[in-house]
Design an enzyme around this catalytic site. Structure first.
Site, PDB file in Angstrom:
ATOM      1  N   VAL A 201       0.819  -1.110  -0.069  1.00 30.84           N
ATOM      2  CA  VAL A 201       0.191   0.033  -0.075  1.00 30.84           C
ATOM      3  C   VAL A 201       1.086   1.023   0.099  1.00 30.84           C
ATOM      4  O   VAL A 201       1.801   1.588   1.090  1.00 30.84           O
ATOM      5  CB  VAL A 201      -0.991   0.147   1.103  1.00 30.84           C
ATOM      6  CG1 VAL A 201      -1.647   1.257   1.170  1.00 30.84           C
ATOM      7  CG2 VAL A 201      -2.147  -0.886   1.079  1.00 30.84           C
ATOM      8  N   ASP A 202       0.732   2.115  -1.207  1.00 29.16           N
ATOM      9  CA  ASP A 202       1.515   3.177  -1.283  1.00 29.16           C
ATOM     10  C   ASP A 202       0.547   4.369  -0.927  1.00 29.16           C
ATOM     11  O   ASP A 202       0.491   5.108  -0.185  1.00 29.16           O
ATOM     12  CB  ASP A 202       2.187   3.190  -2.520  1.00 29.16           C
ATOM     13  CG  ASP A 202       3.415   4.204  -2.733  1.00 29.16           C
ATOM     14  OD1 ASP A 202       3.465   5.237  -2.089  1.00 29.16           O
ATOM     15  OD2 ASP A 202       4.041   4.345  -3.623  1.00 29.16           O
TER      16      ASP A 202
END
Length: 211
Positions: free
Chosen positions: A128-129
């Site tokens: 998750v960015d």
């Protein structure tokens, strides 16, 4: 006596570690992933004990394709070691094309096959960015009226957030970097690498592809 052997990824040395020419460096080894995942599985098992999970009422691991397929398989086994009954479902959504930056527009490519109404759902993400895709998936799954919905993420990059999303179980927190391996890719390559590596910039910044 050397145990060196040849593989498509390059020579395997005495320590069993592959030499990846596209890698700037190894960020997380396969063994470190396993150790962190096992620890996370224990935490999940503790948190879900009150849910009285059974084979008829299992924890649904919602594997977000394609990047989390290896992580999901390992997580499922570690959860089984903790006595947690699971069922694996697959979903595919993406805000990336073939580049390294999110487009900001999420495309749903594959929905779950079974009804998940009144089921306990754990969304399994590789990384998750920006959190744009995860936010979309959480809203998408909430509309299906599950009994509960939580998220587990192998690699969490908080510095890249563009939207606020709660990650219930971040396994490993990493700095800003473009990573490959352990299921994660660049332009559909390098998913098979055992370790999680930082991709050399020359592999995605030059017009000519080295993939």
């Amino acid at each position: 006596m050397s145990n060196s052997a040849k593989s498509p990824s390059g020579p395997v040395g005495d320590e069993g570690r592959r030499n990846y020419p596209m890698s700037a460096h190894t960020l997380v080894t396969q063994e470190q992933v396993w150790a962190a995942t096992a620890k996370c599985a224990k935490k999940i098992a503790e948190d879900y004990r009150s849910f009285k999970l059974t084979t008829d009422n299992p924890l649904y691991l919602l594997c977000v394709l394609k990047g989390s397929f290896i992580f999901t398989a390992d997580l499922a086994r570690f959860l089984a070691d903790e006595g947690v009954p699971v069922k694996v479902e697959f979903i595919c959504a993406s805000s990336y094309g073939t580049g390294v930056e999110t487009s900001g527009q999420v495309r749903m490519l594959l929905d779950v096959r079974d009804s998940v109404e009144n089921r306990h759902i754990l969304i399994v993400e590789d990384i998750v960015d920006s959190a744009i895709t995860l936010q979309y998936l959480m809203r998408f799954m909430l509309a299906k009226k599950p009994a509960s919905l939580k998220t587990v993420v192998l690699l969490d990059k908080p510095s890249g957030r563009k939207v606020e999303v709660l990650v219930d179980y971040p396994v490993i927190t990493i700095p800003h970097a473009f990573v490959i391996g352990y299921g994660m890719d660049y332009a559909e390559s390098y998913r098979e690498l055992r370790d999680i590596c930082v991709l050399k910039k020359e592999y995605y910044e030059k017009p000519e592809s080295k993939v």
